[in-house]
Each structure stands twice: as structure tokens, then as C-alpha cells.
Design a protein around this motif. Structure first.
Motif, mmCIF file in Angstrom:
data_model
loop_
_atom_site.group_PDB
_atom_site.id
_atom_site.type_symbol
_atom_site.label_atom_id
_atom_site.label_comp_id
_atom_site.label_asym_id
_atom_site.label_seq_id
_atom_site.Cartn_x
_atom_site.Cartn_y
_atom_site.Cartn_z
ATOM 1 N N ILE A 82 41.335 22.086 -41.204
ATOM 2 C CA ILE A 82 41.768 21.159 -39.877
ATOM 3 C C ILE A 82 42.415 19.698 -40.445
ATOM 4 C CG2 ILE A 82 41.062 19.549 -38.024
ATOM 5 C CD1 ILE A 82 38.869 21.744 -37.300
ATOM 6 N N LYS A 83 43.342 19.493 -40.213
ATOM 7 C CA LYS A 83 44.026 18.006 -40.657
ATOM 8 C C LYS A 83 43.292 17.109 -40.456
ATOM 9 C CE LYS A 83 48.123 15.515 -41.295
ATOM 10 N NZ LYS A 83 49.717 15.476 -41.072
ATOM 11 N N PRO A 84 42.723 16.267 -41.234
ATOM 12 C CA PRO A 84 41.776 15.030 -40.800
ATOM 13 C C PRO A 84 42.457 14.113 -40.020
ATOM 14 C CG PRO A 84 41.528 15.658 -43.208
ATOM 15 C CD PRO A 84 42.551 16.561 -42.690
ATOM 16 N N ARG A 85 41.988 13.649 -39.173
ATOM 17 C CA ARG A 85 42.579 12.671 -37.970
ATOM 18 C C ARG A 85 41.738 11.444 -37.853
ATOM 19 N NH1 ARG A 85 42.435 11.693 -32.812
ATOM 20 N NH2 ARG A 85 41.076 13.398 -32.422
ATOM 21 N N VAL A 86 42.292 10.428 -38.129
ATOM 22 C CA VAL A 86 41.752 9.107 -37.706
ATOM 23 C C VAL A 86 42.408 8.149 -36.747
ATOM 24 C CG1 VAL A 86 40.804 6.798 -38.666
ATOM 25 C CG2 VAL A 86 40.611 8.764 -40.127
ATOM 26 N N ASP A 87 41.740 7.776 -35.676
ATOM 27 C CA ASP A 87 42.551 6.947 -34.660
ATOM 28 C C ASP A 87 41.614 5.856 -34.480
ATOM 29 O OD1 ASP A 87 44.183 6.277 -32.502
ATOM 30 O OD2 ASP A 87 43.332 7.467 -31.070
ATOM 31 N N LEU A 88 42.192 4.553 -34.741
ATOM 32 C CA LEU A 88 41.565 3.497 -34.448
ATOM 33 C C LEU A 88 42.371 2.602 -33.571
ATOM 34 C CD1 LEU A 88 39.226 1.543 -35.481
ATOM 35 C CD2 LEU A 88 40.806 0.726 -37.232
ATOM 36 N N ARG A 89 41.888 2.298 -32.257
ATOM 37 C CA ARG A 89 42.424 1.181 -31.339
ATOM 38 C C ARG A 89 41.400 0.392 -30.632
ATOM 39 N NH1 ARG A 89 45.591 5.556 -27.823
ATOM 40 N NH2 ARG A 89 45.834 6.244 -30.044
ATOM 41 N N PRO A 90 41.853 -0.597 -30.208
ATOM 42 C CA PRO A 90 41.208 -1.441 -29.714
ATOM 43 C C PRO A 90 40.827 -0.990 -28.197
ATOM 44 C CG PRO A 90 43.403 -2.488 -29.651
ATOM 45 C CD PRO A 90 43.206 -1.327 -30.350
ATOM 46 N N ASP A 91 39.546 -1.232 -27.409
ATOM 47 C CA ASP A 91 39.339 -0.883 -26.250
ATOM 48 C C ASP A 91 40.199 -1.864 -25.218
ATOM 49 O OD1 ASP A 91 37.905 -3.123 -26.138
ATOM 50 O OD2 ASP A 91 36.014 -2.480 -25.740
ATOM 51 N N GLU A 92 39.858 -1.583 -23.829
ATOM 52 C CA GLU A 92 40.743 -2.347 -22.828
ATOM 53 C C GLU A 92 40.240 -3.945 -22.986
ATOM 54 O OE1 GLU A 92 40.080 -0.532 -19.262
ATOM 55 O OE2 GLU A 92 41.322 1.317 -19.512
ATOM 56 N N ARG A 93 38.995 -4.331 -23.297
ATOM 57 C CA ARG A 93 38.565 -5.868 -23.304
ATOM 58 C C ARG A 93 38.720 -6.261 -24.573
ATOM 59 N NH1 ARG A 93 34.592 -2.604 -20.856
ATOM 60 N NH2 ARG A 93 34.208 -2.842 -18.536
ATOM 61 N N GLY A 94 39.221 -5.607 -25.550
ATOM 62 C CA GLY A 94 39.456 -6.261 -26.775
ATOM 63 C C GLY A 94 38.296 -6.519 -27.803
ATOM 64 N N GLN A 95 36.991 -6.445 -27.102
ATOM 65 C CA GLN A 95 35.821 -6.856 -27.715
ATOM 66 C C GLN A 95 35.543 -5.819 -28.769
ATOM 67 O OE1 GLN A 95 32.585 -7.257 -25.331
ATOM 68 N NE2 GLN A 95 31.045 -7.799 -26.946
ATOM 69 N N TYR A 96 35.857 -4.423 -28.582
ATOM 70 C CA TYR A 96 35.551 -3.353 -29.547
ATOM 71 C C TYR A 96 36.542 -2.633 -29.896
ATOM 72 C CZ TYR A 96 30.638 -4.386 -28.255
ATOM 73 O OH TYR A 96 29.455 -5.247 -27.871
ATOM 74 N N TYR A 97 36.454 -1.922 -30.931
ATOM 75 C CA TYR A 97 37.744 -0.836 -31.292
ATOM 76 C C TYR A 97 36.968 0.544 -31.227
ATOM 77 C CZ TYR A 97 41.318 -3.954 -32.945
ATOM 78 O OH TYR A 97 42.387 -4.783 -32.968
ATOM 79 N N LEU A 98 37.911 1.665 -30.738
ATOM 80 C CA LEU A 98 37.487 2.804 -30.503
ATOM 81 C C LEU A 98 37.864 3.608 -31.846
ATOM 82 C CD1 LEU A 98 38.412 3.513 -26.787
ATOM 83 C CD2 LEU A 98 35.952 3.452 -27.731
ATOM 84 N N LEU A 99 36.942 4.429 -32.434
ATOM 85 C CA LEU A 99 37.351 4.794 -33.523
ATOM 86 C C LEU A 99 37.131 6.496 -33.444
ATOM 87 C CD1 LEU A 99 38.021 5.094 -36.891
ATOM 88 C CD2 LEU A 99 35.606 4.791 -37.379
ATOM 89 N N ALA A 100 38.152 7.283 -33.294
ATOM 90 C CA ALA A 100 38.004 8.793 -33.247
ATOM 91 C C ALA A 100 38.431 9.517 -34.598
ATOM 92 C CB ALA A 100 39.026 9.088 -32.290
ATOM 93 N N LEU A 101 37.377 10.398 -34.966
ATOM 94 C CA LEU A 101 37.490 11.371 -36.185
ATOM 95 C C LEU A 101 37.704 12.595 -35.791
ATOM 96 C CD1 LEU A 101 35.062 9.052 -38.229
ATOM 97 C CD2 LEU A 101 37.568 8.691 -38.027
ATOM 98 N N SER A 102 38.401 13.453 -36.485
ATOM 99 C CA SER A 102 38.180 14.919 -36.360
ATOM 100 C C SER A 102 38.550 15.392 -37.887
ATOM 101 C CB SER A 102 39.030 15.531 -35.296
ATOM 102 O OG SER A 102 40.504 15.237 -35.561
ATOM 103 N N ALA A 103 37.684 16.422 -38.097
ATOM 104 C CA ALA A 103 37.840 17.113 -39.597
ATOM 105 C C ALA A 103 36.970 18.282 -39.449
ATOM 106 C CB ALA A 103 37.425 16.036 -40.481
ATOM 107 N N ASN A 104 37.112 19.166 -40.519
ATOM 108 C CA ASN A 104 36.430 20.082 -40.964
ATOM 109 C C ASN A 104 34.893 19.565 -41.239
ATOM 110 O OD1 ASN A 104 38.917 21.628 -41.912
ATOM 111 N ND2 ASN A 104 37.607 23.124 -40.991
#
Length: 867
Positions: free
Chosen positions: A782-804
């Protein structure tokens, strides 16, 4: 013969055999026929063995006999060469010495020799005791030596052979072998020789018929009336394909290899000339061809076994029930009254399965019925599918109150289901390379239908009581069976299978006159069958916006209940390793809170805070604990803590921490998880930048799997983190044995002590282990994937990861976060078979102010995932 002469002899035979085999391999690779390869390989080995036997001057009153598959007259590229050294009397020392030299020379020739040295009496005695030896002697073939001695063996062997007893023994052996392979030809890594529908099933039939004197080829069985000409041709064709697959598999692997492992499927597919296209890999195209062949073998084997049994065990076969002019019951089996029924009356095809469902006591379909269905495939065409009566009957099949799973599985086994639902036929034998489905698409769909049906069966209410409770009050539950039948029907077409499947489902509903209300629900379920698992496993269920958005999606209690039931059945139908109690709890929590919202309740943080406190106080009083003692601890906790933990968790934490609010040493407490599996571990310690990584490092070292993590920092700077963890070794060993809880109780004290000690010493973080990818993951990376983006309020960031997935992966991720001083607020760890899809909510204060930090963090995480 001197040692040097013998060495020269061995070298000469070996070189010649090697050259002959290579020439045969080259000819086969260039498009030669598998039958020619197997027979010529056998001939080349015959010549080598006979030459060695004669040159070593073995006793004239002995015989060299080929047995087993080699005796049958065919030899696969790297198969064993089974021989019997048949003696007329017990061997003396000189004979033993010469036989040992012969066997040693055979090994020097590069042959995988399986040898036995026996007299005629030895052979007969061993055959009486061991069905495997009895079977190998059935195909004995004289290579060289004393022909009269071999004839004596054959005569005595055949005189003692009891065809009926042999049939029973081989049938039992076959059933045991099938059970070893889960009674399915659809394993993602099948054994092309031993799995149901493999070459061994065909060999068993021919062994049975040869022992009974009915013939030892498909042509002879046709001539004896056990097969039709078409069936004989089908069996011959599929046998040739399975032999070709096995022969090519040996050559691709360079060794004896009968399991179609992921590692070799692509190379094997390319050896057959398949190439990857937009929708399917070469391996998928090959495996689909294999599954179709195995399915056909399974179908015809069922017919032949019943026919052979009827010949060997003749009994008065009386009709015990007459249903109508088309069907009757004979010996507990549903039988057609004429061989050409289905050709004359195609509507009787679906009537077969409707009658099978509705008739208690029917054990299955008779050989005559199975044969009739097999030979009626040409009449199951577009006209047949569009017949209003057939549509009425099919809808009646899925609406029956009982027998639906058995009927649908039988329809799939006999190819009727795929002929009626043409899009279902497209996914028969289709693999799923997402590394968490362990079934082909068609088998997964039928497994989901079966799971849904079990929710409605009283005998299975103990498995999922809440699902059974919901199903009991669900009006017209058959709409759920239809949705399950279509939920993955569009897999492999390209595009979104949920949307494409919804179109198929709506068309089906229109064609079958299903009411608009039910049709809308079925199509909606197919389109949204992944939504609930996504929300439950990847989003924060304490966020009111998340819950309200999901409530708007489902819209009503009926839709919510239907989606919940389908989601549970779907996850359970992917793989035994994917479902666990924690996922069950997440889904049930989402169901209950959404139900309250649909009932008009508002998910208001402050009202929930007050409600959660009141519930916790009630819990503490039940424990005979004074709630006032918990006030110093609660004063350090904010609203978010009370929203993200239920009252039982807060009460448990309060009891253990009320007098240690300002503790200088780490406090670690563990208990059996309230979710029903694994441990819940709580950590209370002064906060530190690398705390989450340190805790994950401990769990990784213990080989625990983290299911969920809730990270909280108190007002006075303490971390109060809770983890849901399981030990796969305990959970796996306890499967079906109800010993898991005791296994976890035994390690609670150890976990508490070791983790507290590790946090107290604060040693430098060790380097992450370079865990190896599993064989499946290497085959389907599986091609590793990293997705980092702020949440709607801007206080936190959502970090999504996928890999083997691999050992040490989570620790490697958290170590990167610790190195960049990025704090984790919550973690949702989601392992799907061999794939991970993790979600982290991380502190956004430093990330929002530094774009370079974001880019560097993403790159370092990608590097950690790719190792």
C-alpha cells in the motif's frame, strides 16, 4: 560396480535427465500441452530409474514399481517420485546394501525419491491398515524387474480390495481434507492440489471408480453412464487447467509448490499471458479462472459422488413425497421427475430453491437435480431472467422466513444465482486485494447475508444480543437481505462500488415490483454501507457536530437501525481478525447517541457534562464510594474529559486517583476492558513531551495492539491517558474457548508495574524496531499516505495515516511526533487485516505558525511509514 564407476554412471544419467527435463520445460513454456509435459517427464524419469536399476544389477527376483501419482503415469516438474522396491522374500545383507546404493543413486540424480522396501505380504498387510498405502498401490505400475512377482501383488491386492469400504474411507478422508481448508475453494491462497475443487478431488473420483471397476478416465465414466458427454468434457477441460496451473506454479517457484501464495500469483498470471489492465491485476485474472474451474469441479464432484454411492450401496429408493408433477422427495433429497425438466420448463429452476426453502426435512438436491441444473445453464438467459414469474419466485426466495442463506449458497454453488443476477456473476471468484477481506467478493456477500440472518435466528441471539433485539422489531427484514446481496456487487468495475451498486439495487427493486419505500431504503443502504464504520472508527464521537451530521445522513430510526445491522454484519464478514469487541462498542455507541438525536435530543456539551457527572456519582455510590472524595480530581478536569469518557470509566479513574492528584510518581492502572475484550489501561503522570511515544513503545515491545487512545491534560499539567489494548496471542488462543478474560487478568499486575517503571526512569527513547512486512503486505504493498489538515475550529490538526501494517509501526509514528514536539490529543488506531488507517488529533498551535514544520513532519512520517 566400483565407486568411481558408479559415480560416472550417476553423472551420466543425471546430465541426461537434466537435459531432458529442461527441454520439456522449454517446450511447455513455449506453449506446449500440460499432458505432454507430465507424461514425458514421467518417461524421462522412468528411463533414468530403469537404467540405474539395471546397471546396479539388483536381484532378478525383485521389481521396481512406480506408485502414487508417478504410478498413474504423470509427473509434475518438482513432485516426489514414489517407488516401491518389491521383494520376493525378506532381504539379506547383500540385497539391503544394493538397495541402499540404488536409493542413494536416485537422490544423486536429483530426484525427490519416496521409497519403500516391502514383500508382497508386507504390502498387503500395510494396505489393510492404511488407506493411503492402499490408494498408492491402486495405481501401481511396473517399471522393471520380476513381472511375475508384480502380477502376484496385483492379483492379491485386487482380491482383497473392497470397493464399498474403499469408497467410504476415501469419502471420509476427503471430508477431513476439505475441513482443513474451511470447506471452500475460495481461499485467497488456495492449494491447487488439496483444496476443495482442486486436483485431489478429481483423483479421488477416479480412485473410487477404478476400485469399483467403473473406469479410470472421464471417457470411461461417460461410457458407463456415470457422466454425460458434456460433463466429461467439462471435467477434462478443468482438470487440464488445474494441471497446467500446478505445473506452471512448480516452474515459477523452482520447487514443489502447490499453494497459490500471493508472492507467486502475479508471476503465475503473467506465465499464462495475463497482463494488468485498468481494473484487474494479472493475478486477479488468473485466480478468477482458477475459482471458476474449482467451482465446476466441486459441482460435478457432488453429482458423481452421489451416483457412485448409489451404485455401491444399492437400496430401494422409494419416493417418500410427491410435491407436484415436477418434484418429489427421494431418500430425503429433492429430485426432479424428468431429466429434461429444466429445458422444458425453465421456470422450474427457481421453483427448485423455493421448494427447498419451504420444505422441512429436505437435506439437499439429488444427483439427478444437480445434474439437471448443471446442464440447464444455457436456458438461463436474458429471457429467463426477465420472465415475470421467475422474478416473482426469486423475490419469494429472499422473502422466505427461513432457509435463505442455505438457498442462496446452493444457488451460487449451482451457478443459478450468477445466471439470474448477471452482475453477481461478474464477482464470482473475484479476489479483494485490500488485505483485510479473506473471502472472494461473492463469498463475502453470502457471508454478510448469513450474518444478517443469524441476527434473526433465536438460537444465535447470544452472539450479538443487541443486534438480535433490533432485528426482532425490524419490520420487513427481507429488505436487509436484499441490501446485503447488493452491497458489494459492483466491486471491480472501476469507480465507486457503493454508488454503482446502488444503481443495480434500484434497478432490481423496480424490476421486481418492490414498493418505493423499501426500494429507497435498499438503494440507500448499498450506497452508504461504509458510512457508519467510517464515522465510528475515524471520527470523534464526542463532537456534537459529528453526531448531528451523521444523524442528518441517516434521517430516521429505521434507516439508522438498518445501517447499523448491515455494518456489523459487513465487518464480521470480512475476516475473523477484523472484528473485535472495541469496534462493536464504537458502533453501538454511535447508534445510541444518534438515536437520541433523531428523537429530538440535542447533543449539548454543557448538558452532557452535567448528565455525565450525575451518572458518575451514581456509579460511585453503587461502589460504596463517597463521591465528594473525587472533587479534588474533578476540579482539574475540563468539560472535554467528561464528554469523552463514559460514567463507568470516570468512576473507575476516580476511585484509583482521588488520593493521588499531585502524585510525584506515575500511576498506571489496568482492568479487563468494559468493551469485553482486552485491557483498558490508564496512565496518570506529570506531562512530558514524549509521553505518548514512550507508552506506545512499551505496548509495541509487549506486542499489544492499541485499539484506541484518549489523551487528556489536566489543568495542573498532568497527563491522564487511557488506552484500549489487546494481546493477539491471548485473544487468538482464547477464540471459541472463553479463556481470554483470565489470560488478561494474569497480566494486569505485570502491565501496571512495568509501564509505571518505564515512565518513572524516563530513559531515552529507543530506536524503533525495523519490523518486517508480512508476506501478504509485500505482495500487495500500500502506498503510504499522510494527510495533515486543520480542523474546522483551527485549534487542532487532523492527521490521517495509511500504510501496510508491521511490528513497531505505531511507535515509529509517535516517535516522529515526539521529535517534532507535536502533542497528541486523541488517537484512533484502526487495523484492517494487513493495513492500518490511523487518525490522530494533534495540537495545532505550533503547526499553524510554521508551514515548514508541517512539510517536514509530513515527510518524516512518510519516511517512517515506508521503512
Amino acid at each position: 560396480m566400483s565407486a568411481s564407476s558408479e559415480a560416472q554412471l550417476g553423472a551420466r544419467i543425471r546430465d541426461q535427465l537434466k537435459a531432458d527435463k529442461q527441454a520439456l520445460f522449454d517446450a511447455f513454456a513455449a506453449g506446449g500441452q500440460v499432458g505432454t509435459l507430465l507424461s514425458q517427464l514421467r518417461r524421462a524419469v522412468d528411463i533414468a530409474l530403469v537404467t540405474a536399476w539395471r546397471e546396479l544389477s539388483l536381484p532378478e527376483d525383485a521389481a521396481l514399481v512406480a506408485v502414487g501419482g508417478y504410478g498413474r503415469g504423470e509427473l509434475f516438474p518438482h513432485s516426489d517420485v514414489d517407488v516401491l522396491l518389491l521383494l520376493s522374500r525378506e532381504p539379506d545383507a547383500d540385497t539391503i546394501e544394493r538397495l541402499e546404493r540404488f536409493i542413494g543413486l536416485c537422490w544423486d540424480l536429483g530426484l525427490e525419491i519416496g521409497s519403500s522396501v516391502r514383500t508382497v505380504e508386507d504390502c498387503l498387510r500395510e494396505a489393510r491398515q492404511d488407506i493411503t498405502i492402499q490408494t498408492s498401490l491402486l495405481e501401481a505400475r511396473l517399471l522393471t524387474g520380476d513381472r511375475q512377482l508384480f502380477t502376484v501383488l496385483r492379483e492379491h491386492y485386487l482380491a482383497e480390495l473392497d470397493p464399498a469400504a474403499f469408497f467410504q474411507a476415501k469419502l471420509l478422508e476427503m471430508r477431513q481434507r476439505h475441513a482443513k481448508y474451511q470447506d471452500t475453494p475460495y481461499s485467497l491462497e488456495p492449494n491447487c492440489k488439496e483444496s476443495p475443487g482442486g486436483l485431489r478431488d478429481l483423483q479421488v473420483i477416479l480412485w473410487m471408480t477404478k476400485a469399483a471397476g467403473l473406469g479410470d478416465s472421464w471417457k470411461e465414466l461417460f461410457q458407463k453412464g456415470l457422466l454425460t458427454q458434456r460433463e466429461a468434457q467439462e471435467l477434462s477441460h478443468n482438470e487440464r487447467l488445474l494441471k497446467t496451473i500446478r505445473a506452471r506454479l512448480h516452474l515459477v517457484a523452482g520447487r514443489r509448490q502447490d499453494v497459490l501464495v500471493f508472492d507467486l500469483q502475479t508471476a503465475l498470471g503473467e506465465a499464462f499471458g495475463y497482463r494488468q489492465n485498468a481494473n484487474k491485476r494479472a493475478s486477479e485474472q488468473l485466480m478468477r479462472r482458477y475459482y471458476w474451474a474449482a467451482k465446476a469441479v466441486t459441482q460435478l464432484n457432488s453429482v458423481l459422488l452421489l451416483n457412485i454411492e448409489a451404485l455401491l450401496f444399492p437400496s430401494e429408493s422409494k419416493v417418500t413425497r410427491v410435491f407436484n408433477e415436477r418434484f418429489e422427495e427421494r431418500q430425503g433429497m429433492l429430485e426432479i421427475t424428468s431429466d429434461d425438466l429444466y429445458e422444458r420448463e425453465p421456470r422450474a429452476i427457481l421453483e427448485t430453491f423455493l421448494l427447498y426453502e419451504r420444505t422441512p426435512g429436505i437435506k439437499g438436491l439429488s444427483p439427478r437435480t444437480l445434474r439437471g441444473l448443471y446442464n440447464a445453464r444455457t436456458v438461463m438467459d436474458a429471457r429467463w431472467r426477465n420472465d415475470p414469474e421467475n422474478r416473482r419466485q426469486f423475490l419469494a426466495i429472499v422473502q422466505e422466513p427461513q432457509g435463505i442463506t442455505h438457498a442462496l449458497r446452493l444457488m451460487n454453488q449451482t451457478s443459478v444465482l450468477g445466471r439470474y443476477l448477471i452482475n453477481f456473476r461478474r464477482i464470482v471468484g473475484q479476489m479483494q486485494h485490500d488485505l483485510f477481506h479473506v473471502y472472494t467478493v461473492d463469498q463475502h456477500i453470502l457471508m454478510v447475508v448469513r450474518n444478517m440472518r443469524r441476527f434473526a435466528i433465536v438460537e444465535h441471539t447470544h452472539e450479538f444480543p443487541f443486534c438480535s433485539q433490533l432485528m426482532a422489531s425490524f419490520d420487513r427484514p427481507w429488505v436487509l437481505w436484499v441490501a446485503a446481496l447488493f452491497h458489494d456487487i459492483a466491486k471491480g468495475r472501476g469507480g465507486d462500488h457503493s454508488s454503482l451498486g446502488a444503481v443495480d439495487a434500484r434497478r432490481f427493486c423496480k424490476q421486481h415490483g418492490i414498493a418505493r419505500e423499501d426500494a429507497d431504503l435498499i438503494a440507500w443502504l448499498v450506497e452508504h454501507h461504509l458510512t457508519m464504520s467510517h464515522v465510528a472508527q475515524k471520527q470523534d464521537l464526542t463532537d456534537p457536530d459529528v453526531v448531528h451530521a451523521f444523524a442528518r445522513t441517516v434521517g430516521s430510526e429505521r434507516y439508522l437501525t438498518a445501517l447499523y445491522l448491515l455494518t456489523v454484519a459487513d465487518i464480521r464478514g470480512t475476516s475473523p481478525k477484523v472484528w473485535n469487541a472495541w469496534k462493536g462498542k464504537l458502533l453501538e455507541d454511535l447508534y445510541r447517541i444518534t438515536l437520541r438525536v433523531l428523537g429530538g435530543a440535542r447533543v449539548d456539551p454543557h448538558s452532557l457534562w452535567s448528565q455525565r457527572k450525575e451518572e458518575t456519582i451514581a456509579q460511585l455510590r453503587l461502589m460504596a464510594f463517597d463521591p465528594d472524595l473525587g472533587k479534588p480530581l474533578w476540579a482539574q478536569l475540563d468539560v472535554a474529559f467528561f464528554l469523552r469518557h463514559d460514567s463507568r470509566d470516570i468512576a473507575w479513574l476516580t476511585r484509583h486517583l482521588y488520593n493521588r492528584v499531585d502524585s510525584d510518581t506515575p500511576v498506571v492502572k489496568a482492568r479487563i476492558s468494559p468493551a469485553g475484550e482486552g485491557l483498558q489501561v490508564a496512565v496518570y503522570v506529570k506531562d512530558q513531551p514524549d509521553l505518548f511515544a514512550r507508552i506506545c513503545g512499551y505496548f509495541e515491545r509487549k506486542a499489544f495492539s492499541i485499539q484506541d487512545a484518549k489523551i487528556h491534560t489536566t489543568r495542573h499539567g498532568y497527563a491522564l491517558d487511557t488506552f484500549q489494548v489487546i494481546d493477539p496471542r491471548i485473544s487468538g488462543a482464547a477464540a471459541g474457548q472463553h479463556t481470554g478474560s483470565q489470560g488478561y487478568r494474569d497480566i494486569i499486575t505485570l502491565v501496571e508495574h512495568e509501564l509505571a517503571e518505564r515512565l518513572h526512569t524516563q530513559a531515552a527513547l529507543p530506536e524503533p524496531t525495523q519490523g518486517r512486512l508480512s508476506r501478504q503486505s509485500r505482495s500487495f504493498p500500500i502506498k503510504p499516505r499522510v494527510d495533515l489538515r486543520p480542523d474546522e475550529r483551527g485549534q487542532y490538526y487532523l492527521l490521517a495515516l495509511s500504510a501496510n501494517d508491521r511490528t513497531g509501526l505505531l511507535y515509529a509514528i509517535t516517535r516522529v511526533l515526539a521529535r517534532h514536539r507535536v502533542s497528541v490529543h486523541t488517537a484512533r488506531i484502526n487495523t484492517l487485516g494487513e493495513r492500518v488507517e490511523d487518525m490522530f488529533l494533534v495540537d495545532g498551535s505550533r503547526l499553524a505558525a510554521d508551514n515548514k514544520l508541517q512539510l517536514q513532519l509530513e515527510q518524516d512520517l512518510l519516511d517512517a511509514l515506508a521503512i
